[in-house]
Enzyme design. Structure first.
Site, PDB file in Angstrom:
ATOM      1  CB  ALA A 198      -5.491  -3.547  -0.833  1.00  0.00           C
TER       2      ALA A 198
ATOM      3  CD  GLN B 181       4.305  -3.373  -6.405  1.00  0.00           C
ATOM      4  OE1 GLN B 181       3.664  -1.984  -5.465  1.00  0.00           O
ATOM      5  NE2 GLN B 181       3.123  -3.843  -6.056  1.00  0.00           N
TER       6      GLN B 181
ATOM      7  CG  ASN C  75      -5.865  -6.955  -4.382  1.00  0.00           C
ATOM      8  OD1 ASN C  75      -5.995  -6.303  -4.839  1.00  0.00           O
ATOM      9  ND2 ASN C  75      -6.884  -7.007  -2.769  1.00  0.00           N
TER      10      ASN C  75
ATOM     11  CG  LEU D 127      -1.443  -0.814   1.173  1.00  0.00           C
ATOM     12  CD1 LEU D 127      -2.257  -1.377   2.577  1.00  0.00           C
ATOM     13  CD2 LEU D 127      -2.605  -1.201   0.679  1.00  0.00           C
ATOM     14  CB  THR D 128       1.376   3.998  -2.536  1.00  0.00           C
ATOM     15  OG1 THR D 128       1.216   3.389  -3.308  1.00  0.00           O
ATOM     16  CG2 THR D 128       2.301   4.780  -3.012  1.00  0.00           C
TER      17      THR D 128
ATOM     18  CB  CYS E 187       0.780   1.691 -10.581  1.00  0.00           C
ATOM     19  SG  CYS E 187      -0.040   3.430  -9.745  1.00  0.00           S
TER      20      CYS E 187
END
Length: 622
Positions: free
Chosen positions: A537, A382, A514, A329-330, A413
């Site tokens: 997520a 990642q 996901n 998770l950014t 992304c």
């Protein structure tokens, strides 16, 4: 007479050489005075500064400004115009505020850098300053304490946990471990328990950072692979596959002589980082004779390449089927948050998305995303990139310098900043570069390589089922499929029926699903589709105790005091990770507030469920 096909010249345009020079002399005498004036104008224009260049947005402003006006709204004085006097008011530049919470007073780095204490003083060796006479930090403790903000509390988590606070006087909880004379207190018994133990791994050393910045790090395997891509091959079919791989994915030995292929490796061209050049065609599995020389004869199937190169069966396998996987998770998937999820039952964790070009440049902020806590037993990183040269080199760099269990490629992304550069979801439409990246990274890594993708780029056009068999052929160990397209981002419901179809196509390669896992019922339904496991997520951001609910098969009506304990634990973990000085406190507050925008509340749950039904934008899209 004119030649055939050539128009004749009219008489009025016909002139002799003498007439032409007479015309020039007459014109020069008449325009002599004007020519001097023109020369003066040119000289004056050369002395004056040229006007500043303005972009397209400046020429066509939103409020209808003319192209002659500067972008800040202030008119520059032209020839013949008077400059504004001291008493006259000039137009004030107005900026439009964007986003939310713009009025909050945020302490920027420039504010506390002015009165920052030198690290040599903090560590008790003021006589040996690292910066010498060029040091711009304070060395006077009294002056620093006079400008230091008030302490935030009476207990320091670093001192209570490890017996010593490395930030000393600069700690915002310094009252807990300071004596008279600003002496830092040390709990000897507690400090001995942690002596020699490495809590966080994958740090960037100064030597490695110097090598990367000076471009002295040697990428032996990556250069060999990139050179093989740049070499011409006999087969003209497009595919971008690395030499040594047949069309069926089997490895083929390279039987070229040293004179043919190994003598020019130092000056071999490498694929550029920018631009999408045509990939190298596939090398024929059967060596053919050429004018340069004949192939080397071998006595059997075993060659030097087979001995040196690590076989796929000898690579470390990724055994995570049926485990709970916390998604990368950014921003929010930082190390303190992963520790929270790990405590609640997450089995596999992955670092935030790291840009390969920033890692190759030795940026400390990007390398911080690769840090691994000692409690993370199965951990991966990642990478995001768009070209095989940077991605392959970055994979070899991480393979030699950090400790990870797998490396993941971000092909999911959706943000424009990444997509427009050819990375993220854009790789799903650039199959040649995608193949070169996967094959190249797999050839230099000693750990498994995984790929995370989406259903496609456009909403109603799914392409993942076509790409997954190719990814398996290219050598990836696992694929994670997010059940949404790039256009959907995080709206609408995830397509788990399509994920089930892709899981059958991917077999025997593991495929994780996901999307929309918010309860243990959702997790059970997802596992019935035939996937090898599930990746969680946003469900973890909303409810970090979701991992416990799935493992214990129950709903957890968590109390407010338990939620407050979770926030306190995150704060303590943040102070451990980012520090207890002013800079560390500000970072901890920043990421805590970022996480609180997702943390479980009635509004957040209603927003997520409404996005499933009507496709309303979530907080990640705003």
């Amino acid at each position: 007479m004119a030649a055939a096909g050539v128009a004749p010249v009219r008489e009025r345009f016909v002139a002799s050489k003498e007439q032409f020079h007479a015309y020039l002399r007459a014109n020069g005498e008449l325009g002599g005075q004007g020519g001097d004036k023109e020369e003066e104008k040119e000289a004056s224009s050369e002395q004056s500064e040229p006007p500043a260049k303005r972009g397209r947005l400046d020429v066509q402003g939103q409020d209808g400004e003319s192209p002659e006006e500067p972008e800040d709204g202030e008119k520059e004085p032209r020839d013949g115009e008077k400059e504004p006097k001291d008493g006259e008011k000039e137009p004030v530049e107005r900026k439009r505020a964007r986003g939310q919470n713009k009025s909050r007073p945020c302490m920027k780095p420039n504010h506390y850098e002015k009165s920052r204490l030198c690290p040599s003083v903090t560590q008790g060796c003021a006589e040996k300053c690292y910066f010498g006479p060029r040091c711009r930090f304070l060395h006077d403790v009294g002056e620093y304490m006079a400008a230091k903000p008030a302490d935030l509390g009476h207990s320091c988590v670093l001192f209570e946990t490890f017996g010593k606070c490395p930030y000393g006087i600069t700690c915002r909880f310094a009252k807990a471990h300071l004596r008279d004379g600003y002496q830092n207190v040390v709990n000897t018994e507690l400090a001995k328990q942690w002596e020699g133990k490495s809590l966080v791994r994958n740090n960037l050393s100064k030597d490695l950072q110097h090598q990367l910045r000076k471009k002295k790090f040697i990428f032996k395997k990556a250069d060999e692979y990139l050179c093989s891509l740049a070499k011409p091959h006999h087969n003209d079919r497009k595919g971008g596959k690395a030499p040594g791989h047949s069309a069926g994915g089997e490895e083929v030995s390279n039987c070229t002589t040293p004179e043919d292929g190994l003598g020019d490796t130092s000056e071999c061209p490498v694929l550029p980082e920018g631009g999408d050049s045509k990939p190298a065609p596939v090398q024929s599995p059967h060596p053919t004779e050429s004018k340069e020389g004949c192939p080397t004869k071998t006595a059997g199937p075993v060659t030097d390449e087979d001995i040196v190169k690590l076989r796929p069966c000898e690579k470390k396998k990724l055994e995570i089927q049926g485990k709970l996987y916390l998604a990368p998770l950014t921003t929010c998937g930082n190390l303190p948050f992963r520790r929270i999820c790990k405590r609640f039952g997450a089995d596999v964790t992955c670092g935030e998305m790291a840009v390969c070009t920033n890692l190759l440049q030795g940026q400390s902020s990007e390398w911080a995303l690769l840090k691994r806590h000692h409690t993370e037993d199965i951990f991966g990183v990642q990478l995001e990139g768009a070209f095989p040269d940077t991605m392959t080199k970055c994979a070899e760099l991480l393979n030699q310098t950090i400790d990870v269990d797998f490396v993941d490629i971000n092909v999911g992304c959706p943000i424009n900043l990444v997509y427009k550069k050819g990375g993220g979801c854009a790789l799903m439409t650039r199959s040649n570069k995608f193949e070169q990246i996967v094959r190249g990274m797999n050839s230099v890594l000693d750990v498994p390589l995984t790929v995370k993708i989406r259903t496609g780029v456009q909403e109603k056009i799914n392409v993942a089922h076509k790409i997954i068999p190719k990814i398996r052929e290219w050598g990836a160990s696992m694929v994670t499929l997010h059940g949404r397209s790039r256009e959907q981002r995080y709206t609408r419901v995830a397509d788990w029926d399509y994920i089930a179809e892709c899981a059958k196509i991917a077999s025997p390669m593991p495929l994780f699903g996901n999307g929309d896992i918010l309860s243990y019922e959702d997790a059970n339904q997802a596992m019935q589709t035939g996937v090898s496991g599930i990746m969680i997520a946003r469900g973890a951001l909303i409810k970090p105790w979701l991992f416990t609910e799935i493992k214990e098969q129950r709903h957890w009506d968590i109390s407010s005091s338990e939620r407050f304990d979770i926030l306190k634990d995150f704060t303590n973990y943040g102070l451990e990770h980012w520090g207890s000085d002013t800079q560390g406190v500000e970072k901890t507050r920043k990421f805590l507030l970022e996480w609180l925008s997702f943390l479980c509340s009635v509004c957040v749950l209603l927003q997520v469920y409404s996005s499933r039904v009507i496709g309303a934008p979530t907080s990640e899209d705003q």
